[in-house]
Design a protein around this motif. Structure first.
Motif, PDB file in Angstrom:
ATOM      1  N   THR A  28       0.852  -1.193   0.000  1.00  0.00           N
ATOM      2  CA  THR A  28       0.000   0.000   0.000  1.00  0.00           C
ATOM      3  C   THR A  28       0.886   1.241   0.000  1.00  0.00           C
ATOM      4  OG1 THR A  28      -1.724  -1.131   1.236  1.00  0.00           O
ATOM      5  CG2 THR A  28      -1.788   1.268   1.242  1.00  0.00           C
ATOM      6  N   ASN A 103      -3.561   1.727  -3.608  1.00  0.00           N
ATOM      7  CA  ASN A 103      -4.450   1.760  -2.440  1.00  0.00           C
ATOM      8  C   ASN A 103      -4.550   0.360  -1.806  1.00  0.00           C
ATOM      9  OD1 ASN A 103      -6.232   0.240  -3.973  1.00  0.00           O
ATOM     10  ND2 ASN A 103      -7.664   1.913  -4.332  1.00  0.00           N
ATOM     11  N   LYS A 104      -5.333   0.257  -0.748  1.00  0.00           N
ATOM     12  CA  LYS A 104      -5.419  -0.997  -0.001  1.00  0.00           C
ATOM     13  C   LYS A 104      -6.062  -2.121  -0.812  1.00  0.00           C
ATOM     14  CE  LYS A 104      -5.464   1.127   4.571  1.00  0.00           C
ATOM     15  NZ  LYS A 104      -6.200   1.315   5.848  1.00  0.00           N
ATOM     16  N   ASN A 106      -5.230  -2.719  -3.809  1.00  0.00           N
ATOM     17  CA  ASN A 106      -4.231  -3.035  -4.837  1.00  0.00           C
ATOM     18  C   ASN A 106      -4.558  -2.400  -6.191  1.00  0.00           C
ATOM     19  OD1 ASN A 106      -1.714  -4.269  -5.326  1.00  0.00           O
ATOM     20  ND2 ASN A 106      -2.694  -5.953  -6.418  1.00  0.00           N
TER      21      ASN A 106
END
Length: 201
Positions: A28, A103-104, A106
């Motif tokens: 991330t 971002n979280k 992916n």
């Protein structure tokens, strides 16, 4: 430009940055490692060794993504610790802010690097601890820097950037006596010699 400042007795550092070639999977944020390149420290003279170090940028294997906002913050923190009374940060860029943040989930965050670059410039200008000057190379960065000088050729260093910096130094050094005046005169003489020399070629 570094040579010009050195002639005026102004301590100068040249810092570059790039990334390693391999992307980091399942991460991330920034998905590549940063590599900072200190071409010249403020204690060193501008000499042949400086030029040899700078020639390393001709190796295209070093040209990866550019997280300019992060690099500026690293340089900013370094510059804030300088004992200098006045601090100038010249940001030389082609305007292509090309790094990628993840971002979280992916997924790539579009325009994140550009937005962060803008935020960093705004922060520095708001804090007023360092004078930030954009030096875009054949690029338009309108609305990002309050002060900038566009460079389209080598001659522009002597014809546009140098006079701009000399003006800033005059503002800084109005009350700093003969030593400051002598520094400016050395820089002016060097700039004029360079311009005249290029005119002959």
């Amino acid at each position: 430009f570094s040579e010009l400042l050195t002639r005026g007795g102004i301590p100068t550092e040249i810092i570059g940055h790039t990334t390693t070639g391999e992307a980091i999977p399942r991460v991330t944020g920034r998905n590549r490692s940063m590599l900072y390149l200190l071409f010249k420290t403020r204690e060193e003279p501008h000499n042949l060794l400086t030029v040899q170090r700078l020639c390393s940028v001709l190796d295209t294997q070093m040209h990866y993504l550019s997280y300019d906002g992060e690099a500026m913050m690293w340089t900013y923190d370094r510059l804030k610790n300088s004992p200098a009374k006045h601090r100038l940060l010249f940001v030389v860029t082609d305007g292509d802010i090309s790094g990628t943040y993840i971002n979280k989930k992916n997924k790539e965050l579009r325009n994140a690097t550009t937005n962060y670059f803008r935020d960093v410039v705004a922060l520095m200008e708001a804090e007023k601890r360092v004078d930030v000057i954009g030096v875009p190379i054949k690029a338009d960065l309108d609305g990002i820097f309050s002060r900038s000088v566009r460079i389209d050729s080598i001659e522009d260093i002597y014809k546009k950037l140098s006079p701009y910096v000399l003006k800033i130094l005059r503002e800084f050094n109005n009350d700093e006596g003969e030593a400051a005046k002598a520094r400016r005169l050395r820089m002016v003489a060097h700039r004029k010699a360079r311009v005249a020399g290029r005119g002959l070629t």
